[in-house]
Design a protein around this motif. Structure first.
Motif, PDB file in Angstrom:
ATOM      1  N   VAL A  79      95.134 -42.419 116.056  1.00  0.00           N
ATOM      2  CA  VAL A  79      94.433 -43.214 115.045  1.00  0.00           C
ATOM      3  C   VAL A  79      93.140 -42.491 114.666  1.00  0.00           C
ATOM      4  O   VAL A  79      92.449 -41.940 115.517  1.00  0.00           O
ATOM      5  N   GLY A  80      92.855 -42.464 113.351  1.00  0.00           N
ATOM      6  CA  GLY A  80      91.641 -41.842 112.850  1.00  0.00           C
ATOM      7  C   GLY A  80      91.836 -40.430 112.339  1.00  0.00           C
ATOM      8  O   GLY A  80      90.991 -39.915 111.613  1.00  0.00           O
ATOM      9  N   ARG A  81      92.937 -39.786 112.702  1.00  0.00           N
ATOM     10  CA  ARG A  81      93.178 -38.418 112.233  1.00  0.00           C
ATOM     11  C   ARG A  81      93.380 -38.422 110.720  1.00  0.00           C
ATOM     12  O   ARG A  81      93.907 -39.376 110.151  1.00  0.00           O
ATOM     13  N   VAL A  82      92.964 -37.344 110.056  1.00  0.00           N
ATOM     14  CA  VAL A  82      92.993 -37.251 108.603  1.00  0.00           C
ATOM     15  C   VAL A  82      93.765 -36.011 108.169  1.00  0.00           C
ATOM     16  O   VAL A  82      93.662 -34.960 108.784  1.00  0.00           O
ATOM     17  N   CYS A  83      94.516 -36.154 107.083  1.00  0.00           N
ATOM     18  CA  CYS A  83      95.175 -35.024 106.429  1.00  0.00           C
ATOM     19  C   CYS A  83      94.661 -35.011 104.994  1.00  0.00           C
ATOM     20  O   CYS A  83      94.731 -36.024 104.295  1.00  0.00           O
ATOM     21  N   ARG A  84      94.132 -33.857 104.560  1.00  0.00           N
ATOM     22  CA  ARG A  84      93.535 -33.750 103.233  1.00  0.00           C
ATOM     23  C   ARG A  84      94.098 -32.522 102.530  1.00  0.00           C
ATOM     24  O   ARG A  84      94.153 -31.448 103.103  1.00  0.00           O
ATOM     25  N   SER A  85      94.510 -32.704 101.285  1.00  0.00           N
ATOM     26  CA  SER A  85      95.070 -31.605 100.520  1.00  0.00           C
ATOM     27  C   SER A  85      94.327 -31.421  99.211  1.00  0.00           C
ATOM     28  O   SER A  85      94.189 -32.351  98.430  1.00  0.00           O
ATOM     29  N   GLY A  86      93.872 -30.201  98.977  1.00  0.00           N
ATOM     30  CA  GLY A  86      93.279 -29.827  97.710  1.00  0.00           C
ATOM     31  C   GLY A  86      94.253 -29.009  96.864  1.00  0.00           C
ATOM     32  O   GLY A  86      93.847 -28.377  95.896  1.00  0.00           O
ATOM     33  N   LEU A  87      95.520 -29.032  97.248  1.00  0.00           N
ATOM     34  CA  LEU A  87      96.537 -28.282  96.511  1.00  0.00           C
ATOM     35  C   LEU A  87      96.759 -28.875  95.128  1.00  0.00           C
ATOM     36  O   LEU A  87      96.470 -30.050  94.888  1.00  0.00           O
TER      37      LEU A  87
END
Length: 143
Positions: free
Chosen positions: A32-40
């Motif tokens: 819980v709390g982990r983030v996945c971020r994409s600037g693609l």
């Protein structure tokens, strides 16, 4: 080939940095709390298992210093970005057999629960942005 900069951070829901969850084998695990971020660019797919969520196959809990890991049965994620996005599950019955599920659209602020197909393993969650802003999903619950 164009250069792409990816940013993957793990954060608590209160915004404070969060340490990765490690099982006895030292593997970076989903939590819980982990983030996945994409600037693609829109339409390009990002592996959240590689870029932010850690190993999705098992969820590990610690009770009084003892670590117990069980097969992940569900991961709830929230679109914490400003653009709509598409998320999909990659799962399979065993190593080497992987099937990608259908894309699920998430509006900003929306939460969905993603599960492996059947009783298989959850290998990955993929992310694609549908707008001009970076896509960002955060884990809010793991079972």
């Amino acid at each position: 080939m164009s250069a792409v900069v990816l940013l993957a951070l793990g954060w608590n829901t209160d915004g404070a940095p969060r340490e990765p969850v490690h099982a006895e084998d030292g593997v970076d695990r989903v939590a819980v709390g982990r983030v996945c971020r994409s600037g693609l660019d829109p339409g390009m797919e990002l592996s959240c298992g590689t870029e932010g969520f850690g190993d999705l196959r098992h969820v590990c809990r610690t009770d009084e210093g003892e670590t117990r890991c069980t097969r992940t049965t569900a991961v709830a994620v929230r679109n914490s970005g400003r653009s709509g996005l598409f998320a999909s599950v990659i799962s399979g019955p065993r190593q080497g057999v992987r099937e990608q599920g259908a894309d699920r659209m998430l509006a900003p602020g929306e939460t969905i629960t993603l599960r492996p197909q059947g009783s298989g393993y959850l290998f990955d969650i993929t992310l694609r942005t549908s707008g001009p802003d970076p896509a960002r999903i955060q884990i809010v619950r793991v079972r």
